[in-house]
Design a protein around this motif. Structure first.
Motif, PDB file in Angstrom:
ATOM      1  N   TYR A 166       0.836  -1.197   0.000  1.00  0.00           N
ATOM      2  CA  TYR A 166       0.000   0.000   0.000  1.00  0.00           C
ATOM      3  C   TYR A 166       0.878   1.257   0.000  1.00  0.00           C
ATOM      4  O   TYR A 166       1.736   1.421   0.859  1.00  0.00           O
ATOM      5  N   PRO A 169       0.951   5.791  -0.582  1.00  0.00           N
ATOM      6  CA  PRO A 169       0.164   6.954  -0.157  1.00  0.00           C
ATOM      7  C   PRO A 169      -1.141   7.105  -0.928  1.00  0.00           C
ATOM      8  O   PRO A 169      -2.134   7.579  -0.380  1.00  0.00           O
ATOM      9  N   GLU A 170      -1.129   6.696  -2.211  1.00  0.00           N
ATOM     10  CA  GLU A 170      -2.345   6.853  -3.016  1.00  0.00           C
ATOM     11  C   GLU A 170      -3.489   5.985  -2.519  1.00  0.00           C
ATOM     12  O   GLU A 170      -4.651   6.221  -2.863  1.00  0.00           O
ATOM     13  N   MET A 171      -3.178   4.981  -1.693  1.00  0.00           N
ATOM     14  CA  MET A 171      -4.217   4.108  -1.164  1.00  0.00           C
ATOM     15  C   MET A 171      -4.640   4.489   0.258  1.00  0.00           C
ATOM     16  O   MET A 171      -5.800   4.325   0.628  1.00  0.00           O
ATOM     17  N   VAL A 172      -3.701   5.014   1.042  1.00  0.00           N
ATOM     18  CA  VAL A 172      -4.027   5.314   2.442  1.00  0.00           C
ATOM     19  C   VAL A 172      -4.316   6.792   2.680  1.00  0.00           C
ATOM     20  O   VAL A 172      -4.965   7.155   3.667  1.00  0.00           O
ATOM     21  N   ASP A 173      -3.855   7.668   1.790  1.00  0.00           N
ATOM     22  CA  ASP A 173      -4.071   9.104   1.961  1.00  0.00           C
ATOM     23  C   ASP A 173      -5.114   9.601   0.974  1.00  0.00           C
ATOM     24  O   ASP A 173      -4.880  10.517   0.190  1.00  0.00           O
ATOM     25  N   THR A 174      -6.292   8.990   1.028  1.00  0.00           N
ATOM     26  CA  THR A 174      -7.378   9.371   0.128  1.00  0.00           C
ATOM     27  C   THR A 174      -8.270  10.404   0.810  1.00  0.00           C
ATOM     28  O   THR A 174      -8.195  10.618   2.023  1.00  0.00           O
ATOM     29  N   THR A 175      -9.120  11.032   0.018  1.00  0.00           N
ATOM     30  CA  THR A 175     -10.077  11.988   0.575  1.00  0.00           C
ATOM     31  C   THR A 175     -10.959  11.313   1.612  1.00  0.00           C
ATOM     32  O   THR A 175     -11.244  11.884   2.682  1.00  0.00           O
ATOM     33  N   GLU A 176     -11.397  10.100   1.325  1.00  0.00           N
ATOM     34  CA  GLU A 176     -12.242   9.361   2.261  1.00  0.00           C
ATOM     35  C   GLU A 176     -11.533   9.131   3.595  1.00  0.00           C
ATOM     36  O   GLU A 176     -12.115   9.306   4.664  1.00  0.00           O
ATOM     37  N   HIS A 177     -10.260   8.758   3.529  1.00  0.00           N
ATOM     38  CA  HIS A 177      -9.518   8.505   4.754  1.00  0.00           C
ATOM     39  C   HIS A 177      -9.258   9.791   5.533  1.00  0.00           C
ATOM     40  O   HIS A 177      -9.275   9.801   6.766  1.00  0.00           O
ATOM     41  N   ARG A 178      -9.018  10.888   4.828  1.00  0.00           N
ATOM     42  CA  ARG A 178      -8.816  12.166   5.512  1.00  0.00           C
ATOM     43  C   ARG A 178     -10.083  12.600   6.240  1.00  0.00           C
ATOM     44  O   ARG A 178     -10.035  13.096   7.368  1.00  0.00           O
TER      45      ARG A 178
END
Length: 211
Positions: free
Chosen positions: A32, A34-43
């Motif tokens: 994984y 950053p593109e998978m864990v630092d998404t708008t949804e996660h923020r």
């Protein structure tokens, strides 16, 4: 873990049992980015968790919420903390560098002044910055004092509490459960100068204040 003989496992064995030595074929999370864990949804999820974690202990005189027209004095080193607001298991986070409290207040057009009143090293006992903070608080409608602890990315000896640095007598962190350094003196001085003071505690575990 514990060996069948009853002795504790070595650090390397603990890593093996926990799967830390397995490759990405067995531990998919290693793939994984950053593109998978630092998404708008996660923020948005992180923001929701942070908002729900805040606790209002009391609101004497219905001081909160603050009026939009109020002239606010931000006091305390934490009001301009960025990396210091992170834990010590956060990985790399550069987003916070542009999101201190006073940075956010400026973007929202809030009328405010700022005086740290304390060294960025939260364990410092130097009180020389308090008079300027008192003057700033006295000239404002409301003073918002942000004080507390620091876990990592801390200035000087400010690493007052984290894993391996417990607070209290015998601990390697700050020696009491009170506010480290001269922060208590800062808080008392500001409150005496402006009773319309909001205290914001930045701490992961319990902390006591005499105010």
């Amino acid at each position: 873990c514990v060996y069948s003989t009853g002795t504790n496992c070595t650090a390397a064995e603990n890593l093996r049992v926990a799967g830390e030595l397995d490759g990405p074929d067995d531990v998919i999370y290693q793939t994984y980015g950053p593109e998978m864990v630092d998404t708008t949804e996660h923020r948005l999820l992180s923001l929701s968790v942070a908002e729900q974690a805040m606790t209002l202990l009391k609101n004497d005189g219905s001081l909160l919420p603050l009026k939009k027209t109020a002239k606010v004095a931000f006091i305390g080193p934490q009001a301009n903390f960025t990396q210091e607001m992170l834990s010590n298991y956060e990985g790399q986070n550069l987003l916070v560098n542009n999101h201190s409290t006073i940075m956010a207040a400026k973007r929202q057009g809030i009328s405010f002044t700022y005086s740290p009143g304390h060294s960025s090293d939260v364990s410092s006992t130097d009180k020389s910055m308090i008079p300027a903070a008192v003057a700033t608080a006295r000239a404002a409608d409301v003073a918002v004092v942000m004080v507390g602890l620091c876990a990592d990315h801390c200035a000087g000896n400010g690493r007052t509490e984290n894993e391996g640095n417990d607070r209290g007598p015998g601990g390697s962190g700050w020696h009491t459960l009170g506010l480290p350094g001269a922060q208590e003196a800062l808080l008392e001085a500001v409150f005496a100068a402006n009773p319309r003071t909001v205290l914001v505690m930045i701490n992961g575990l319990s902390s006591e204040s005499v105010c």
